[in-house]
Design a protein around this motif. Structure first.
Motif, PDB file in Angstrom:
ATOM      1  N   TYR A 177      16.138  16.791   2.085  1.00  0.00           N
ATOM      2  CA  TYR A 177      15.215  17.711   2.764  1.00  0.00           C
ATOM      3  C   TYR A 177      14.394  16.932   3.790  1.00  0.00           C
ATOM      4  CZ  TYR A 177      15.998  21.331  -0.807  1.00  0.00           C
ATOM      5  OH  TYR A 177      16.553  22.278  -1.630  1.00  0.00           O
ATOM      6  N   GLU A 178      13.926  17.669   4.773  1.00  0.00           N
ATOM      7  CA  GLU A 178      13.058  17.071   5.783  1.00  0.00           C
ATOM      8  C   GLU A 178      11.919  18.040   6.084  1.00  0.00           C
ATOM      9  OE1 GLU A 178      13.986  16.472  10.268  1.00  0.00           O
ATOM     10  OE2 GLU A 178      14.644  14.630   9.235  1.00  0.00           O
ATOM     11  N   CYS A 179      10.701  17.539   6.088  1.00  0.00           N
ATOM     12  CA  CYS A 179       9.551  18.390   6.360  1.00  0.00           C
ATOM     13  C   CYS A 179       9.553  18.836   7.819  1.00  0.00           C
ATOM     14  CB  CYS A 179       8.251  17.652   6.055  1.00  0.00           C
ATOM     15  SG  CYS A 179       8.023  17.257   4.299  1.00  0.00           S
ATOM     16  N   GLU A 180       9.052  20.040   8.038  1.00  0.00           N
ATOM     17  CA  GLU A 180       8.954  20.539   9.406  1.00  0.00           C
ATOM     18  C   GLU A 180       7.909  19.732  10.177  1.00  0.00           C
ATOM     19  OE1 GLU A 180       7.896  24.595   8.894  1.00  0.00           O
ATOM     20  OE2 GLU A 180       9.904  25.235   8.270  1.00  0.00           O
ATOM     21  N   ASP A 181       7.951  19.858  11.489  1.00  0.00           N
ATOM     22  CA  ASP A 181       6.969  19.151  12.321  1.00  0.00           C
ATOM     23  C   ASP A 181       5.563  19.590  11.941  1.00  0.00           C
ATOM     24  OD1 ASP A 181       8.967  17.855  13.660  1.00  0.00           O
ATOM     25  OD2 ASP A 181       9.020  19.265  15.343  1.00  0.00           O
ATOM     26  N   ILE A 185       4.927  14.425   3.309  1.00  0.00           N
ATOM     27  CA  ILE A 185       4.643  14.229   1.881  1.00  0.00           C
ATOM     28  C   ILE A 185       4.257  12.776   1.655  1.00  0.00           C
ATOM     29  CG2 ILE A 185       6.004  16.063   0.801  1.00  0.00           C
ATOM     30  CD1 ILE A 185       8.345  14.148   0.724  1.00  0.00           C
ATOM     31  N   GLU A 186       3.026  12.555   1.408  1.00  0.00           N
ATOM     32  CA  GLU A 186       2.504  11.229   1.092  1.00  0.00           C
ATOM     33  C   GLU A 186       3.038  10.172   2.047  1.00  0.00           C
ATOM     34  OE1 GLU A 186       3.311  10.408  -2.959  1.00  0.00           O
ATOM     35  OE2 GLU A 186       2.063  12.036  -3.722  1.00  0.00           O
ATOM     36  N   SER A 188       5.598  10.218   3.961  1.00  0.00           N
ATOM     37  CA  SER A 188       7.026  10.284   4.276  1.00  0.00           C
ATOM     38  C   SER A 188       7.350  11.629   4.920  1.00  0.00           C
ATOM     39  CB  SER A 188       7.858  10.095   3.008  1.00  0.00           C
ATOM     40  OG  SER A 188       9.235  10.191   3.307  1.00  0.00           O
ATOM     41  N   HIS A 189       8.532  11.713   5.499  1.00  0.00           N
ATOM     42  CA  HIS A 189       8.920  12.958   6.171  1.00  0.00           C
ATOM     43  C   HIS A 189      10.152  13.595   5.523  1.00  0.00           C
ATOM     44  CE1 HIS A 189       8.361  15.734   9.455  1.00  0.00           C
ATOM     45  NE2 HIS A 189       9.635  15.629   9.832  1.00  0.00           N
ATOM     46  N   ASN A 190      10.806  12.888   4.587  1.00  0.00           N
ATOM     47  CA  ASN A 190      11.991  13.440   3.938  1.00  0.00           C
ATOM     48  C   ASN A 190      12.060  13.020   2.468  1.00  0.00           C
ATOM     49  OD1 ASN A 190      13.314  10.747   3.920  1.00  0.00           O
ATOM     50  ND2 ASN A 190      13.391  11.076   6.136  1.00  0.00           N
ATOM     51  N   TYR A 191      12.873  13.705   1.706  1.00  0.00           N
ATOM     52  CA  TYR A 191      13.046  13.411   0.283  1.00  0.00           C
ATOM     53  C   TYR A 191      14.361  14.019  -0.193  1.00  0.00           C
ATOM     54  CZ  TYR A 191      11.164  18.158  -0.068  1.00  0.00           C
ATOM     55  OH  TYR A 191      10.938  19.499   0.092  1.00  0.00           O
ATOM     56  N   THR A 192      14.765  13.731  -1.429  1.00  0.00           N
ATOM     57  CA  THR A 192      16.069  14.137  -1.947  1.00  0.00           C
ATOM     58  C   THR A 192      15.948  14.835  -3.293  1.00  0.00           C
ATOM     59  OG1 THR A 192      17.129  12.252  -0.836  1.00  0.00           O
ATOM     60  CG2 THR A 192      18.381  13.326  -2.590  1.00  0.00           C
ATOM     61  N   LEU A 193      16.747  15.894  -3.486  1.00  0.00           N
ATOM     62  CA  LEU A 193      16.864  16.560  -4.781  1.00  0.00           C
ATOM     63  C   LEU A 193      18.248  16.283  -5.354  1.00  0.00           C
ATOM     64  CD1 LEU A 193      15.220  20.091  -4.328  1.00  0.00           C
ATOM     65  CD2 LEU A 193      14.154  17.897  -4.876  1.00  0.00           C
ATOM     66  N   PHE A 194      18.376  16.287  -6.682  1.00  0.00           N
ATOM     67  CA  PHE A 194      19.640  16.003  -7.346  1.00  0.00           C
ATOM     68  C   PHE A 194      20.031  17.157  -8.268  1.00  0.00           C
ATOM     69  CE2 PHE A 194      17.489  12.057  -6.407  1.00  0.00           C
ATOM     70  CZ  PHE A 194      18.479  11.247  -5.880  1.00  0.00           C
ATOM     71  N   CYS A 195      21.339  17.396  -8.372  1.00  0.00           N
ATOM     72  CA  CYS A 195      21.853  18.396  -9.328  1.00  0.00           C
ATOM     73  C   CYS A 195      22.123  17.683 -10.641  1.00  0.00           C
ATOM     74  CB  CYS A 195      23.136  19.023  -8.794  1.00  0.00           C
ATOM     75  SG  CYS A 195      23.949  20.117  -9.987  1.00  0.00           S
ATOM     76  N   SER A 207       3.091  19.006   2.939  1.00  0.00           N
ATOM     77  CA  SER A 207       1.703  19.401   3.232  1.00  0.00           C
ATOM     78  C   SER A 207       1.399  19.198   4.718  1.00  0.00           C
ATOM     79  CB  SER A 207       0.724  18.586   2.383  1.00  0.00           C
ATOM     80  OG  SER A 207       1.026  18.752   1.004  1.00  0.00           O
ATOM     81  N   LYS A 208       0.506  20.016   5.217  1.00  0.00           N
ATOM     82  CA  LYS A 208       0.145  19.929   6.630  1.00  0.00           C
ATOM     83  C   LYS A 208      -0.665  18.669   6.876  1.00  0.00           C
ATOM     84  CE  LYS A 208      -1.530  22.881  10.370  1.00  0.00           C
ATOM     85  NZ  LYS A 208      -0.201  22.930  11.004  1.00  0.00           N
ATOM     86  N   TRP A 209      -0.389  18.030   8.004  1.00  0.00           N
ATOM     87  CA  TRP A 209      -1.134  16.841   8.351  1.00  0.00           C
ATOM     88  C   TRP A 209      -2.623  17.158   8.478  1.00  0.00           C
ATOM     89  CZ3 TRP A 209       2.382  14.978  12.958  1.00  0.00           C
ATOM     90  CH2 TRP A 209       3.583  14.483  12.434  1.00  0.00           C
ATOM     91  N   THR A 210      -3.420  16.238   8.057  1.00  0.00           N
ATOM     92  CA  THR A 210      -4.864  16.382   8.254  1.00  0.00           C
ATOM     93  C   THR A 210      -5.356  15.260   9.151  1.00  0.00           C
ATOM     94  OG1 THR A 210      -5.290  15.112   6.231  1.00  0.00           O
ATOM     95  CG2 THR A 210      -5.188  17.511   6.053  1.00  0.00           C
TER      96      THR A 210
END
Length: 213
Positions: A177-181, A185-186, A188-195, A207-210
């Protein structure tokens, strides 16, 4: 002078080329042992259909007592052939594969082993079938494995990347996955899910940038 000479060459060459191309599209009459077919011709043009049947104790090498083959670019869609009634034609098994016979059919007593596609498993643990008197015994089936995942979850403000369309995801499949512009997330801009065992692992939220002032 040159143009006239060139035109003469084209007139001579084109008919020969067209004749060769037309001849290549024709299919010769099949040599059908222990059977008969119609219409009976020496050659068949492209898209022509031929119907055939077999004499006593034999049957076509495809489903049905009457079979049809089509001439496609100089080759029959399947070679008309008569096999013994006790032989078996290749079975159709969804979501599976097996070793195909070089002859295109299987002798009585032949055993095939089915391998299910990724994400599927053998139903009732049946993986083999035997050709008995022209039919397959206990033909295996492949069903969706309980360890297979369906479509990955939708996550707010995130999109899946580097992943083509598919309906099933075998165990241990990774989906990125990749976060929208404007979201992360902490740091980072991407992360992975597993089956895992039929369930997708949980992922973080984008989360939205602050902006600190």
């Amino acid at each position: 002078m040159c143009s006239r000479y060139l035109g003469f060459i084209l007139l001579v060459w084109f008919p020969g080329a067209l004749h060769a191309q037309s001849a290549a599209l024709h299919c010769p009459a099949p040599s059908l042992v222990r059977g008969y077919f119609f219409p009976v011709k020496e050659t068949y043009s492209h898209d022509s259909k031929l119907t055939y049947a077999c004499r006593n104790t034999h049957k076509p090498a495809v489903q049905g007592w009457w079979a049809e083959s089509v001439c496609q670019h100089g080759t029959w869609s399947h070679t008309p052939r008569c096999i013994e009634e006790q032989a078996c034609i290749p079975p159709t098994i969804a979501n599976a594969k097996y070793t195909e016979a070089s002859e295109g059919w299987y002798e009585e007593g032949h055993i095939i082993r089915i391998t299910c596609d990724k994400g599927y498993e053998h139903k009732d643990n049946i993986a083999t079938a035997k050709c008995i008197n022209g039919t397959w015994s206990s033909l295996p089936m492949c069903e969706i494995s309980i360890k297979t995942c369906r479509a990955p979850p939708k996550i707010a403000h995130a999109v899946i990347v580097d992943q083509g369309y598919q309906e099933l995801f075998p165990e241990d499949t990774e989906v990125k996955y990749e976060c929208e512009d404007g979201y992360s997330i902490e740091g980072s801009h991407n992360y992975t899910l597993f089956c895992l065992a039929g369930t997708w692992t949980e992922g973080p939220m984008c989360s939205k940038w602050t902006i600190c002032r």
